[in-house]
Enzyme design. Sequence first.
Site, PDB file in Angstrom:
ATOM      1  N   ALA A   1       0.774  -1.244   0.000  1.00 10.13           N
ATOM      2  CA  ALA A   1       0.000   0.000   0.000  1.00 10.13           C
ATOM      3  C   ALA A   1       0.805   1.293   0.000  1.00 10.13           C
ATOM      4  CB  ALA A   1      -0.930   0.001   1.203  1.00 10.13           C
ATOM      5  N   ALA A   2       1.960   1.335   0.678  1.00  9.57           N
ATOM      6  CA  ALA A   2       2.650   2.616   0.872  1.00  9.57           C
ATOM      7  C   ALA A   2       3.095   3.193  -0.470  1.00  9.57           C
ATOM      8  CB  ALA A   2       3.844   2.413   1.790  1.00  9.57           C
TER       9      ALA A   2
ATOM     10  N   GLY B   1       0.379   5.115  -0.275  1.00 13.97           N
ATOM     11  CA  GLY B   1      -1.063   5.301  -0.103  1.00 13.97           C
ATOM     12  C   GLY B   1      -1.810   5.919  -1.269  1.00 13.97           C
ATOM     13  N   GLY B   2      -1.134   6.137  -2.395  1.00 15.51           N
ATOM     14  CA  GLY B   2      -1.807   6.751  -3.551  1.00 15.51           C
ATOM     15  C   GLY B   2      -2.969   5.916  -4.053  1.00 15.51           C
TER      16      GLY B   2
ATOM     17  N   ASP C   1       1.770  -3.101   4.347  1.00 16.83           N
ATOM     18  CA  ASP C   1       3.097  -2.736   3.849  1.00 16.83           C
ATOM     19  C   ASP C   1       4.156  -3.112   4.875  1.00 16.83           C
ATOM     20  OD1 ASP C   1       3.740  -1.000   1.177  1.00 16.83           O
ATOM     21  OD2 ASP C   1       5.402  -0.984   2.607  1.00 16.83           O
TER      22      ASP C   1
ATOM     23  N   ASP D   1      -0.299  -4.109  -6.373  1.00 14.04           N
ATOM     24  CA  ASP D   1       0.665  -3.314  -7.136  1.00 14.04           C
ATOM     25  C   ASP D   1       2.024  -3.811  -6.648  1.00 14.04           C
ATOM     26  OD1 ASP D   1       1.504  -1.220  -8.895  1.00 14.04           O
ATOM     27  OD2 ASP D   1       2.021  -0.043  -7.123  1.00 14.04           O
TER      28      ASP D   1
ATOM     29  N   CYS E   1       5.415  -1.454 -12.126  1.00 17.01           N
ATOM     30  CA  CYS E   1       6.015  -0.372 -12.917  1.00 17.01           C
ATOM     31  C   CYS E   1       7.308  -0.903 -13.541  1.00 17.01           C
ATOM     32  CB  CYS E   1       6.258   0.878 -12.068  1.00 17.01           C
ATOM     33  SG  CYS E   1       7.230   0.566 -10.599  1.00 17.01           S
TER      34      CYS E   1
END
Length: 309
Positions: A121-122, A124-125, A144, A188, A241
């Site tokens: 999560a970090a 937090g976006g 996280d 993610d 990414c």
Amino acid sequence: MLEKLFSLGYSKTFAERYYKLWGERALSIAEAMERPLPRCFRVNTLRIEVPGLTKLLNKKGFQFKRVPWAREGFCLTREPFSITSTPEYLSGLLYIQEASSMYPPVALEPKPGEVVADMAAAPGGKTSYMAQLMENEGIIYAFDVGEERLKETRLNLSRLGITNTVLIHKSSLHIDELGVEFDKILLDAPCTGSGTIHKNPERKSSRTMEDVRFCQNLQMKLLEKGLSVLKKGGILVYSTCSLEPEENEFVIQWVLDNFNVELLPLRHGEPALTNPFGIELSEEIRKARRFYPDRHGTSGFFVTKIKKL
């Protein structure tokens, strides 16, 4: 062609890989990654409506264009002074977020009242975007491992007025210990970050195939855990990414081969690769999407939407 990639600072291994993947286009991808990305932001609709905020910013001389895949997302075309020093930013009416990072929460479509997990999560976006799409209702379990990054997440969530999120300082490899079944999961995943070279130029030469294999192994473990706690009919969105097929298409092929799932189509981005390095993958994988700096003006990004059958 390879010489040009070397001159931009890419290691021999990665220059050759990218040439194999994209041919001449590898250079335009690499060159696009040399340019800084536009600064983008998301309107926090928990605190203000989109037209309300855009009016306030226009009055101050800010200009921006819409992010095609995010109703609340905009990229600045004119920033007369730093947007992070505006009262609008400081009071949590907006959040600075890269355009490609807005896509995984949009693809996941979390609804008010659902039980959702964010497995990495970090800062937090994506968590805060999901909370916004859920109208602060339901619950998000956000995991996280980084203590400092979790502190930053907590500050971000409180500035944005988010109240439906539980932060858990633990690897999401322990997600099954909660004893919760999830409607939706966002992973993610930790990755080599080769799509973010505009921010981290040292990654051109510092990454090795060892790093790629390490990340792939972790990504598979996380996906296996995530799918084990997902309800039947539930959705998991997997994103990275990274530009590397080993962290993207190959991981998704492994999921298709080993779990009872299907991929759901996504509208934005380019179809994922189905023949990377001459390795034939399922045609289904075209439903996953890639974002490229040369074509989409974003970091290099991969998103796929998985339904558990």
